[in-house]
Design a protein around this motif. Structure first.
Motif, PDB file in Angstrom:
ATOM      1  N   ILE A  50       0.831  -1.196  -0.074  1.00  0.00           N
ATOM      2  CA  ILE A  50      -0.010  -0.150   0.039  1.00  0.00           C
ATOM      3  C   ILE A  50       0.950   1.436  -0.027  1.00  0.00           C
ATOM      4  CG2 ILE A  50      -1.848   1.504   1.351  1.00  0.00           C
ATOM      5  CD1 ILE A  50      -2.566  -1.419   2.432  1.00  0.00           C
ATOM      6  N   ALA A  51       1.952   1.270   0.939  1.00  0.00           N
ATOM      7  CA  ALA A  51       2.757   2.437   0.672  1.00  0.00           C
ATOM      8  C   ALA A  51       3.559   2.735  -0.444  1.00  0.00           C
ATOM      9  CB  ALA A  51       3.803   2.221   2.072  1.00  0.00           C
ATOM     10  N   ARG A  52       3.890   1.442  -0.966  1.00  0.00           N
ATOM     11  CA  ARG A  52       4.587   1.615  -2.350  1.00  0.00           C
ATOM     12  C   ARG A  52       3.852   2.182  -3.382  1.00  0.00           C
ATOM     13  NH1 ARG A  52       5.102  -3.629  -4.178  1.00  0.00           N
ATOM     14  NH2 ARG A  52       6.212  -3.987  -2.017  1.00  0.00           N
ATOM     15  N   ARG A  53       2.596   1.561  -3.463  1.00  0.00           N
ATOM     16  CA  ARG A  53       1.574   2.367  -4.425  1.00  0.00           C
ATOM     17  C   ARG A  53       1.224   3.632  -4.115  1.00  0.00           C
ATOM     18  NH1 ARG A  53      -3.567  -0.625  -7.256  1.00  0.00           N
ATOM     19  NH2 ARG A  53      -1.718  -2.251  -7.369  1.00  0.00           N
ATOM     20  N   ALA A  54       1.253   4.240  -2.741  1.00  0.00           N
ATOM     21  CA  ALA A  54       0.980   5.414  -2.731  1.00  0.00           C
ATOM     22  C   ALA A  54       2.213   6.429  -2.674  1.00  0.00           C
ATOM     23  CB  ALA A  54       0.300   5.552  -1.140  1.00  0.00           C
ATOM     24  N   GLY A  55       3.262   5.707  -2.967  1.00  0.00           N
ATOM     25  CA  GLY A  55       4.485   6.403  -3.305  1.00  0.00           C
ATOM     26  C   GLY A  55       4.928   7.132  -2.016  1.00  0.00           C
TER      27      GLY A  55
END
Lengths: 242, 242
Positions: free
Chosen positions: B63-68
């Motif tokens: 999730i954090a990765r997709r949110a950048g």
DNA sequence: CCAATTTTCTATCGATTGATATAAATCTGT
DNA sequence: ACAGATTTATATCAATCGATAGAAAATTGG
């Protein structure tokens, strides 16, 4: 502390081929009585826990514990967690298919006549729909239906197998009856859509179970309430087919 | 190598109280622009991945990765995975409620008259049902509807909030209209069940989407086909209410 | 009883998970 | 520009997960 292997390994994938690792390596003719026993215990525990917690939350350790066997037994008999899940799906599917088969066959025979009245066609629809509603959603241990619902919700590979075995046959049969009632070809979009809607309504009893219970203020589906539910659903279906 | 603490700790539970840890510790009056931005990014990514993979499979890292953003940002803004999930539910709920609210209010006003004809009541039903079908199931990103379906299937805590905010209101409204049409009390089990069935039929369009497409042999819902689908569903609903 | 096979158990691996400590970086109001 | 608050990033923790190695135990046919 030290890695035995510098290359990035992937121990999460089973060592055996991805085909169907659920069968142990023991000889075909073999089959010790004790082995079959724990195999069954694992299936039961798997269905229960997969239904209760879903695929992810149901840990292999918890399943093994409930089955009363050790953890590696799961790997031994089903090749891994995914193998057990698929085996559970097949186990349930086979039972439901056996339960649904006779009724479907009878209906298919009856459809041979081409002078059926509307009332007769509705009876046929009920004959094929009711065992499905009862068998899949009610009679069997709740865990079975929940397992099915979970598989559908989680879009597991198990769902595809279940659908093709059960849902597909049911849909074509329902579409055939509805086509007769509405006097349209069974392959027409309208008939197909309505068939899906009707079958979907039935599965809704399970899929939207918490929603229904809360909307009705019921604690659970038991006895008389279940009868009421079935009756109302059926009346809605019947009156919608004009 | 060495444990700093000999007592068995439970780091999986959030450090803050179990109440609602999703708000960061920053001052109430605060609210930096940048913070609100990443907060929104996390919400979007959370909805997408929760819908795509379900609560368990959607890892906080993904999730954090997709949110950048970095991983601790999730903890910082929502107190943890569960907090983010609840925040996502509230976010969706608020949007749908705002979208559904006006139509619902208009219908509620119209229901004040007690000399409504069957046709008028059906129009009211369509007026409250169509925005729901379009808004929740079509216009908005598919992930929203999927998020909802997952929440129900997984029986998350998020489901409670969503149901009370949306499902509850919609259901009571639909039940009221149906009660009028069928000339029965809106609180009777029969009316409540049929309300659930009708609302459930609508969500089927999304949830059983691959099933419908496969049964119809359609590649996708586009333009005219979608219109056909809606029309057939609506005719089925209308003709079932007699 | 014995050898071969099947089944079970103990111990452990490597990966991933959610969460945290801690400090650096950024922003705000003055 | 400066002090204080807010936001972000690096590195790591303890727990849990699915899976495996390897030996012990149990069962079978001879």
């Amino acid at each position: 502390m030290r890695n035995r292997n510098t290359a990035p390994r992937k121990p999460r994938t089973p060592a055996q081929g991805a085909g169907s690792p659920q069968r142990p390596r023991h000889r075909e003719g073999g089959g010790y009585a004790r082995g079959e026993h724990t195999r069954r215990r694992l299936l039961d525990a798997g269905i229960e826990l997969f239904a209760e917690l879903g695929y992810e939350r149901a840990s292999t350790r918890a399943i093994a514990r409930r089955a009363g066997v050790s953890l590696p037994a799961l790997q031994y008999y089903f090749g891994g967690k995914e193998g057990l899940h698929r085996a559970c799906a097949e186990y349930i599917t086979e039972d439901v298919r056996a339960r649904l088969g006779p009724a479907a066959e009878r209906v298919r025979m009856a459809l041979g006549r081409d002078d059926l009245t509307r009332a007769e066609l509705l009876d046929l629809l009920r004959a094929v729909v009711e065992p499905f509603l009862e068998g899949l959603a009610m009679e069997r241990p709740e865990s079975w239906a929940l397992f099915f619902a979970r598989a559908q919700g989680e879009q597991n590979a198990a769902f595809d197998a279940i659908f093709q075995q059960i849902g597909g046959r049911l849909l074509t049969l329902v579409a055939e009856i509805i086509g007769r009632i509405l006097a349209r070809p069974a392959a027409s979009p309208e008939v197909a859509i309505r068939a899906v809607i009707i079958v979907g309504q039935l599965t809704l009893v399970r899929r939207a179970r918490p929603l229904i219970l809360r909307a009705l203020g019921w604690p659970d589906f038991d006895g008389e309430r279940l009868q009421t539910l079935k009756e109302v659903i059926w009346r809605a279906i019947a009156s919608s087919l004009r």
